[in-house]
Design an enzyme around this catalytic site. Structure first.
Site, PDB file in Angstrom:
ATOM      1  CD  GLU A 265      -5.315  18.336 120.222  1.00 36.36           C
ATOM      2  OE1 GLU A 265      -6.125  18.590 121.150  1.00 36.36           O
ATOM      3  OE2 GLU A 265      -5.126  17.208 119.786  1.00 36.36           O
ATOM      4  CD  GLU A 398      -8.454  14.263 128.001  1.00 35.64           C
ATOM      5  OE1 GLU A 398      -7.293  14.544 128.373  1.00 35.64           O
ATOM      6  OE2 GLU A 398      -8.831  14.335 126.818  1.00 35.64           O
TER       7      GLU A 398
HETATM    8  C1  UN1 Z   1      -7.725  13.023 118.923  1.00 32.54           C
HETATM    9  O1  UN1 Z   1      -8.568  12.490 119.598  1.00 32.54           O
HETATM   10  O2  UN1 Z   1      -6.648  13.370 119.422  1.00 32.54           O
HETATM   11  O3  UN1 Z   1     -12.160  14.223 115.212  1.00 32.54           O
HETATM   12  C2  UN1 Z   1      -7.864  13.243 117.480  1.00 32.54           C
HETATM   13  C3  UN1 Z   1     -11.728  13.143 115.602  1.00 32.54           C
HETATM   14  C4  UN1 Z   1     -10.554  12.523 114.893  1.00 32.54           C
HETATM   15  C5  UN1 Z   1      -9.281  13.032 115.466  1.00 32.54           C
HETATM   16  C6  UN1 Z   1      -9.211  12.909 116.952  1.00 32.54           C
HETATM   17  N1  UN1 Z   1     -10.633  12.814 113.492  1.00 32.54           N
HETATM   18  O4  UN1 Z   1     -12.208  12.582 116.572  1.00 32.54           O
END
Ligand code: UN1
Length: 507
Positions: A265, A398
């Site tokens: 991820e 990013e």
């Molecule tokens: C992340 O930025 O890696 O939806 C996770 C969101 C959080 C999780 C982010 N609940 O922004």
């Protein structure tokens, strides 16, 4: 090896400094080399959070062996019983939520309202996965043949390696630990070197809740010294990684030759589309929260605002007005909305991107510098670029900081085209009151998460989390999909006909 009981003390984690340890085979131990690294408060680098083991291959190998041994028993513990331990862990997280949040703000900078949210996300995930102990459903299905029974069951993989980032130092480890546990795996967690303490506090809670020794092991250290041997070990059946594309590629390549599982991820370049019929005040609130919350350090952060040209000027004005209300400072202080970024290198990278944006010809309307009045730490002003072209680097790469780019477009078709014209595919949002536009966007935006009339941040643990294109490799964290990550499916056939029945063969 020196062994000690857990020395960590929660009140010390909030205010003091101490030497923290790895957790291997149920014991709190230093790195075998004796080496340590320091971790400081990003809002005030003179405030030392603690020292942590700078672990290497020997520590990782020991943790993997402990996990391998513990697997023999843990895989046989009934899943509802595993769930009971996890419910206890969830309750401990609730009891300690405030102190955990405060320790996390000190360790990585985001404001305490957000670190409370981070702990809450861990609580949600632990309860959600614990409940799966009484489900973990497989299926029964008819056989083609008489007197034959078919079903599918989930089986754990064995030892799994979890490599987690610093921006959600409890939520993301819990997305991985909780489903891995309920499915019967044992694990080695290698947290980001910017946030070892948050992971230590989380693992301590699992220890206290009664997770047996060796089931969860925690090894602190750098990616190259501790992460690499974890990825390379043939005893580790899966690496579940959240972090940068650069490291994700290394994980993928390292595990590929012997076909070990990998879930990735990684980055995002998330777009929020604002159509001309939208509730503009609501949309702008969502943009400012999505872009500057967590100082923009979320994979899901709103780093592009694709706005219909008809409302461009109005949206720009509303964003600028709202940005003036943001207060930078130490995340434990009252009234602060934006904390520092995680470390000096991160700050410098963000500032470099701001220079790139200026050099590319985008109009910088607010922010643009380090903010020294907020404290001695790594504070970057929330920054807005306007008239950004989709091909510019600040609209493609990013930045992982409080920087967002307004990109004017004409209508929904172009908005979707621009939103999709990137290598990432994590999160998108659209603000519109038109149901046709909303559903068209839901269908056509290339991202793992799409929000209608809500910001690009705010995922919930019972839904899959992850993205398309370079954001991931087809897997998802959280939700029911996490169970597939942490299980092997087995199809089972029981023939009670007392005769040889040949599937697919004509009589
Ligand atoms: C992340 O930025 O890696 O939806 C996770 C969101 C959080 C999780 C982010 N609940 O922004």
């Amino acid at each position: 090896m020196t062994t000690q009981t857990a020395p960590q003390n929660l009140s010390c984690a909030v205010t003091g400094s101490q030497d923290y340890l790895n957790y291997i085979g149920g014991k709190w131990v230093p790195a075998k080399s004796g080496k340590t690294f320091k971790n400081v408060n990003p809002a005030d680098p003179s405030d030392m959070v603690g020292t942590f083991p700078a672990s290497g291959e020997a520590d990782i190998q020991e943790a993997i062996l402990a996990a391998k041994k513990a697997f023999e028993q843990w895989r046989l513990v009934p899943a509802p019983k595993r769930g009971e331990i996890m419910f206890k862990a969830g309750n401990l997280l609730i009891e300690r939520k405030e102190e955990l949040a405060r320790a996390m703000t000190r360790e990585m900078g985001k404001v305490v309202a957000e670190t409370r949210g981070d702990v809450q996300e861990a609580i949600d995930m632990v309860f959600y996965a614990a409940g799966e102990g009484r489900r973990l459903f497989g299926e029964t299905t008819p056989s083609e043949l008489v007197n034959k029974f078919c079903m599918t069951v989930r089986q754990p993989l064995g030892v799994v390696g979890l490599i987690t980032p610093w921006n959600f130092p409890m939520a993301i480890p819990s997305w991985k630990i909780a489903p891995a546990l309920i499915c019967g795996n044992t694990m080695v967690l290698k947290p980001a070197s910017d946030t070892p303490l948050s992971s230590i506090l989380l693992v301590q809670i699992f220890e206290e809740a009664g997770v047996p020794p060796g089931v969860i092991n925690l090894v602190c250290g750098s990616g190259s010294e501790a992460g690499m041997p974890l990825m390379k070990s043939e005893n580790v059946k899966l690496i579940s990684f959240t972090g940068s594309c650069e490291v994700g590629r290394i994980v993928n390549e390292t595990c590929a030759p012997d076909f070990r599982h990998v879930t990735l991820e990684m980055g995002g370049k998330n777009a929020c589309i604002i159509m001309d019929d939208a509730n503009l005040e609501l949309a702008v609130e969502g943009v400012v929260w999505g872009a500057f919350g967590t100082s923009g350090q979320r994979c899901t952060a709103t780093s592009r605002v694709i706005v219909d040209r008809k409302v461009h000027a109005k949206v720009r004005e509303l964003i600028l007005t709202k940005m003036k209300t943001l207060k930078l400072g130490y995340g434990l202080n009252d009234g602060v909305n934006i904390g520092p970024v995680v470390n000096e290198a991160a700050m410098n990278k963000i500032l470099e991107y701001i220079e790139i944006g200026k050099a590319e010809g985008a109009d910088m309307l607010a922010g643009g510098s380090r903010e020294t009045t907020a404290g001695s730490g790594w504070f970057v002003q929330p920054t807005l670029f306007d008239n950004v072209k989709s091909t510019m680097r600040i609209a493609q790469e990013e930045i992982f900081g409080p920087v967002t780019a307004l990109i004017p477009v004409d209508g929904l078709k172009e908005a979707i085209q621009v939103a999709n014209a990137i290598d990432f595919g994590l999160s998108t949002a659209i603000y519109t009151k038109d149901v046709n536009q909303a559903f068209t966007a839901l269908r056509d935006l290339e991202s793992g998460l799409t929000y209608v009339n809500a910001p690009t941040i705010g995922a919930e643990v019972h839904l899959p989390f992850g993205g398309m294109k370079n954001t991931g490799n087809g897997h998802r964290d959280a939700g029911q999909t996490a169970l597939d990550t942490f299980c092997e499916w087995k199809s089972c056939f029981v023939d009670y006909s007392d005769s040889l029945q040949k599937a697919q063969i004509d009589d």
